[in-house]
Enzyme design. Structure first.
Site, mmCIF file in Angstrom:
data_model
loop_
_atom_site.group_PDB
_atom_site.id
_atom_site.type_symbol
_atom_site.label_atom_id
_atom_site.label_comp_id
_atom_site.label_asym_id
_atom_site.label_seq_id
_atom_site.Cartn_x
_atom_site.Cartn_y
_atom_site.Cartn_z
ATOM 1 C CB SER A 25 -0.848 -0.160 1.395
ATOM 2 O OG SER A 25 -1.668 1.186 1.400
ATOM 3 C CE LYS A 43 -4.509 -0.221 0.372
ATOM 4 N NZ LYS A 43 -5.250 -1.022 1.499
ATOM 5 C CE LYS A 50 -3.993 3.557 2.240
ATOM 6 N NZ LYS A 50 -5.346 3.277 2.990
ATOM 7 C CG ASP A 63 -7.898 2.072 0.898
ATOM 8 O OD1 ASP A 63 -8.865 2.542 0.947
ATOM 9 O OD2 ASP A 63 -7.064 1.618 1.605
ATOM 10 C CD GLU A 87 -8.583 -1.118 0.758
ATOM 11 O OE1 GLU A 87 -7.836 -1.538 0.096
ATOM 12 O OE2 GLU A 87 -8.413 -1.158 1.828
ATOM 13 C CG ASP A 92 -10.382 -1.245 5.216
ATOM 14 O OD1 ASP A 92 -10.642 -1.598 6.446
ATOM 15 O OD2 ASP A 92 -9.122 -0.805 5.098
ATOM 16 C CE LYS A 95 -6.804 -2.537 7.129
ATOM 17 N NZ LYS A 95 -7.129 -0.836 6.684
ATOM 18 N N GLY A 136 -3.700 -4.353 6.245
ATOM 19 C CA GLY A 136 -2.551 -3.830 7.274
ATOM 20 C C GLY A 136 -2.856 -2.650 7.958
#
Ligand code: OSB
Ligand code: MG
Length: 375
Positions: free
Chosen positions: A135, A161, A163, A188, A213, A238, A262, A290
């Site tokens: 990420s 991934k 952000k 995400d 996400e 998530d 998670k 994570g």
């Protein structure tokens, strides 16, 4: 099992690289660790609550007070027969899932040590290696991001991934796709978009993202379901999946086609396994998220990721991406093929380094069981 004492600590650890998301920037982690003494053994758990209540409504200071005043006293009184019995012992307390998960993780770890098997085996894991992605936070410049991606791909990571947030999205995806047309790429948003952005999000279909996400509100299924009907890209939830029922509702409403699990967000391994199972029954793949964990939480994520429906590369990556020096030995490493080998030795398979933890500790508390009358 009888617990003799539970130690709480707050450690402060600077991240090797600042991590920026749509909800904020993290440079140093403040982390609550719990250490359980029982049956002549020691087991650790990590609370993933952040420094601020920006990802969810928990933060380290709420987790601390709930752990100290509500959760530990209940665990010390309970008749536990393993990690699976922890949710029942704590059920009078509503919410505070990250605080609960830290304790439950430590009890499962302890149980695996008592049974002399690996934690992965105790959880029902079957994978020998887990596929890893990374990420990558929002960067000061697009050029910096391109450098980071290059480094991570060269290291072997199987999925990138990004952000994202309004202003750090379409142009960035375009740049990345131009340079790497074929890589597994996802984004995400951590809830950065709203209904007015539906057409904007739909335009990302051209980038063939593996998933998007949590684009919308942190607590929403309904509007994600509306969005999923309007886009080809799979939505992954998530923040809004708190438990098995949420997973079931989200799958039935078609709010997502993929779920990020998670342990902290769902309140512990028991619920994480339940989410995993209900997703597997409905053909929805999961992956392990994570929360910028130290080696203690990371080792627990590796064990969980060995379950069969963790079919997509997770966010569980090498210790060195986060820390100058981790608090476990060996540090978590990732092979050139982008895989972590699941330990088969007793417990989590990693050794916690108490002296290193001692040096990082800024706050501590110990609660002990009342003396028991032996039968
Ligand atoms: O949404 O997955 C997230 C980190 C902190 C809070 C939320 C998230 C993240 C990450 C980083 O994406 C995952 C990691 O590398 O640990
Ligand atoms: Mg996320």
């Amino acid at each position: 099992m009888h617990i003799d004492a539970i130690h709480m600590r707050e450690i402060n650890m600077p991240l090797a690289h600042p991590f920026e998301t749509s909800f904020g920037l993290t440079t140093t982690r403040r982390i609550l660790l719990v250490e359980i003494e029982a049956e002549g053994l020691t087991a650790w758990g990590e609370c993933v609550a952040g420094e601020h209540p920006y990802f969810s409504d928990e933060m380290i200071d709420t987790a601390w007070i709930i752990t100290e005043t509500e959760l530990i006293p209940r665990l010390l009184e309970a008749e536990l027969d393993g990690g699976g019995s922890v949710p029942d012992a704590l059920k009078q307390v509503r919410g505070h899932r990250m605080a609960k998960a830290a304790l439950e993780s430590a009890v499962w770890d302890l149980e695996s040590q008592m049974e002399k098997i690996s934690l992965a085996q105790l959880l029902g894991g079957t994978r020998e290696v887990i596929p890893c992605g990374v990420s990558i936070g929002i960067q000061p410049t697009p050029e910096k991001l391109m450098e980071k991606i290059e480094t991570e791909l060269a290291a072997g990571y199987q999925r990138i991934k990004l952000k994202c947030k309004p202003g750090w999205d379409t142009k960035i995806f375009e740049m990345v796709r131009k340079r790497w047309p074929e890589i597994l790429l996802s984004c995400d948003a951590n809830s950065a978009y709203r209904m007015k952005d539906f057409d904007h999000i739909a335009s990302w279909d051209q980038f063939k993202l593996l998933m998007a996400e949590q684009p919308l509100w942190f607590d929403d299924f309904y509007f994600h379901s509306m969005l999923q009907k309007r886009i080809e890209t799979a939505i992954c939830l998530d923040e809004s999946i708190r438990n098995r029922r949420d997973a079931l509702a989200a799958i039935d409403m078609e709010s997502c086609r993929i779920i990020n699990i998670k342990v902290g967000r769902v309140g512990g391994f028991s619920e994480a396994i339940a989410v995993h199972n209900v997703a597997a029954e409905r053909g929805i793949p999961v992956w392990c998220g994570g929360m910028l964990e130290t080696g203690i939480g990371r080792a627990h994520n590796i064990a969980l990721s060995s379950l069969s429906n963790f079919k997509l590369p997770g966010d569980v990556s090498a210790s060195a991406r986060y820390w100058a020096q981790d608090i476990i030995e060996p540090e978590v490493t990732v092979s050139g093929k982008g895989e972590i080998v699941v330990p088969t030795t007793i417990g989590s398979g990693y050794t916690v380094l108490p002296e290193r933890i001692e040096a990082l500790t800024v706050r501590r508390q110990t609660l002990r069981a009342k003396a028991r009358v032996s039968a």
